[in-house]
Design a protein around this motif. Structure first.
Motif, mmCIF file in Angstrom:
data_model
loop_
_atom_site.group_PDB
_atom_site.id
_atom_site.type_symbol
_atom_site.label_atom_id
_atom_site.label_comp_id
_atom_site.label_asym_id
_atom_site.label_seq_id
_atom_site.Cartn_x
_atom_site.Cartn_y
_atom_site.Cartn_z
ATOM 1 N N GLN A 131 0.793 -1.468 -0.222
ATOM 2 C CA GLN A 131 -0.174 0.148 0.192
ATOM 3 C C GLN A 131 1.144 1.307 -0.115
ATOM 4 O OE1 GLN A 131 -2.963 -0.531 3.210
ATOM 5 N NE2 GLN A 131 -3.709 -1.948 1.982
ATOM 6 N N MET A 134 2.312 2.184 -3.710
ATOM 7 C CA MET A 134 1.036 1.767 -4.279
ATOM 8 C C MET A 134 0.954 3.476 -4.018
ATOM 9 S SD MET A 134 -2.144 -0.492 -4.735
ATOM 10 C CE MET A 134 -2.619 -0.725 -3.248
ATOM 11 N N LEU B 162 -5.927 -6.897 -8.957
ATOM 12 C CA LEU B 162 -5.360 -7.391 -8.332
ATOM 13 C C LEU B 162 -5.140 -5.404 -7.265
ATOM 14 C CD1 LEU B 162 -2.876 -8.858 -7.645
ATOM 15 C CD2 LEU B 162 -0.910 -6.776 -8.942
ATOM 16 N N HIS B 163 -5.266 -4.292 -7.688
ATOM 17 C CA HIS B 163 -5.310 -3.157 -6.983
ATOM 18 C C HIS B 163 -6.544 -3.309 -6.056
ATOM 19 C CE1 HIS B 163 -2.899 0.450 -8.100
ATOM 20 N NE2 HIS B 163 -4.247 1.050 -7.790
ATOM 21 N N LEU B 166 -5.314 -5.521 -3.094
ATOM 22 C CA LEU B 166 -4.188 -5.401 -1.737
ATOM 23 C C LEU B 166 -4.985 -4.058 -1.550
ATOM 24 C CD1 LEU B 166 -0.725 -6.234 -4.471
ATOM 25 C CD2 LEU B 166 -2.268 -7.533 -2.169
ATOM 26 N N SER B 167 -5.711 -3.519 -1.527
ATOM 27 C CA SER B 167 -6.124 -1.650 -0.935
ATOM 28 C C SER B 167 -7.138 -2.324 -0.585
ATOM 29 C CB SER B 167 -6.666 -0.966 -2.545
ATOM 30 O OG SER B 167 -7.220 -0.113 -2.055
ATOM 31 N N THR B 168 -6.882 -0.951 0.532
ATOM 32 C CA THR B 168 -8.323 -1.299 1.864
ATOM 33 C C THR B 168 -9.111 -0.803 1.347
ATOM 34 O OG1 THR B 168 -7.154 1.233 2.298
ATOM 35 C CG2 THR B 168 -6.898 -1.187 3.311
ATOM 36 N N GLU B 169 -9.369 0.471 0.442
ATOM 37 C CA GLU B 169 -10.721 0.790 -0.502
ATOM 38 C C GLU B 169 -11.163 -0.646 -1.524
ATOM 39 O OE1 GLU B 169 -10.293 4.779 -1.124
ATOM 40 O OE2 GLU B 169 -8.140 4.223 -1.041
ATOM 41 N N PRO B 170 -12.451 -0.931 -1.493
ATOM 42 C CA PRO B 170 -12.906 -1.765 -2.867
ATOM 43 C C PRO B 170 -13.141 -0.467 -4.192
ATOM 44 C CG PRO B 170 -14.452 -1.486 -1.431
ATOM 45 C CD PRO B 170 -13.253 -0.948 -0.462
ATOM 46 N N MET B 171 -12.480 -0.748 -5.281
ATOM 47 C CA MET B 171 -12.974 -0.028 -6.287
ATOM 48 C C MET B 171 -14.510 0.268 -6.507
ATOM 49 S SD MET B 171 -10.326 0.229 -9.255
ATOM 50 C CE MET B 171 -9.153 1.054 -8.545
#
Lengths: 185, 185
Positions: A131, A134, B162-163, B166-171
DNA sequence: GGCCGTTGTGTACGGTTGTTCCTATGAGCC
DNA sequence: GGCTCATAGGAACAACCGTACACAACGGCC
């Protein structure tokens, strides 16, 4: 003639801790994160097994230190490129060079990136590292792109990297350039 | 009262091989591919340990069978969507639905995708599975997009997945839709 | 020079893994 | 009913793992 006695590193060895981190990255790049065991790293660094648990409380801590060092280096290199770019067009071209040269050019960085993705999928500590990566790369892109575009470009880049890692045929600079321009041109 | 004796599956158990493949996918989705050991899978499927090596020559073969089944299902579902779409615009919207509904909606498919990426990075047999997936999804996209655009969209989608993983906030669906339209709109 | 604390070293332990192997069982065929 | 063979079952093995720990050695301070 006796068999080679595997020259040991000298007993007094300042900076061994640093060297262990680098060696860990080498092992991950060459054999994957699952093969990066205490014993494999110790063998590669030519130090006794106990030395690892002396310098790092656990294997997880060592892996985190290694990935952090790698991400720091890559992110810093990328931000330098973005700072050096005079305008948006130059920034996109610098991104193409960053991808073809640094990431896709040397298999090493590409493999390390994917291994980090993999490890981060399960380890929260490593997810923090990804994170950080990114957000730093997004901030670098925002020197020349608006936030929404930066986010989209970042995702596209991530996909291109993964694509190249898993595909047989590598992606060419022209293909990357055209995709980027269509998205952010 | 004795402790629960863990009801065993009946001795005669046709279709156990199939069930083992499904259970393997469950274990991977819930605990990751590194935790998908013979013993973990046997426990989850409630069969004795030896049953696994009887039905599958090795653990690698079982994992390959599991991922293959999953990829087949996802790719087929996606191609159905593309076949049903009347035009390019509808196809893009179907892709958004595919992503938000199937992949990102249920954590399960998202996790399985990333776990496959991870495993494929090291196992050539699994890399063949991912390449099959990529080429099938590209072929589905080509029902409404030219090959170059299809490839770029495929890469972008990979990156978005992938984003999100691995990210906390979903897209959000809106973010995905806008990115897709900018690339292929 | 002598002590002391930091650093280096080697071994051992408990646990988990993939895989093998021998035995038991029962469904399908004669 | 009896035979047979694919399937089911459980124990055992060798290899590997992370980590702990007791001991050796050495640099820096008094």
């Amino acid at each position: 003639m006796t068999s080679a006695p595997a020259r040991r590193a000298r007993r007094h060895d300042p900076g061994r801790r640093d060297r262990l981190v680098d060696t860990t990255l080498d092992v991950i790049a060459e054999q994957g994160v699952t093969a990066a065991t205490h014993r494999a790293i110790a063998r590669a660094a030519d130090v006794p097994l106990g030395s690892l648990t002396y310098h790092f409380a656990s294997l997880a801590e060592l892996l985190a230190a290694a990935f952090t060092r790698h991400v720091d280096a890559v992110a810093e290199r990328f931000d330098e490129r973005m700072r050096a770019a005079p305008d948006r067009t130059a920034a996109l071209e610098a991104l193409v060079e960053h991808l073809t040269g640094d990431l896709l050019g040397s298999q090493r960085d590409l493999v390390l990136a994917v291994e980090l993705y993999v490890a981060a999928a399960r380890d929260p500590a490593l997810r923090a590292v990804t994170q950080d990566w990114m957000s730093r790369s997004r901030r670098s892109l925002e020197r020349h792109l608006d936030p929404v575009t930066a986010r989209e470009v970042d995702a596209l880049v991530e996909g291109l990297v993964l694509h190249s890692a898993l595909s047989t045929e590598p992606m060419t600079a022209d293909q990357i350039r055209s995709a980027l321009h269509r998205l952010a041109g």
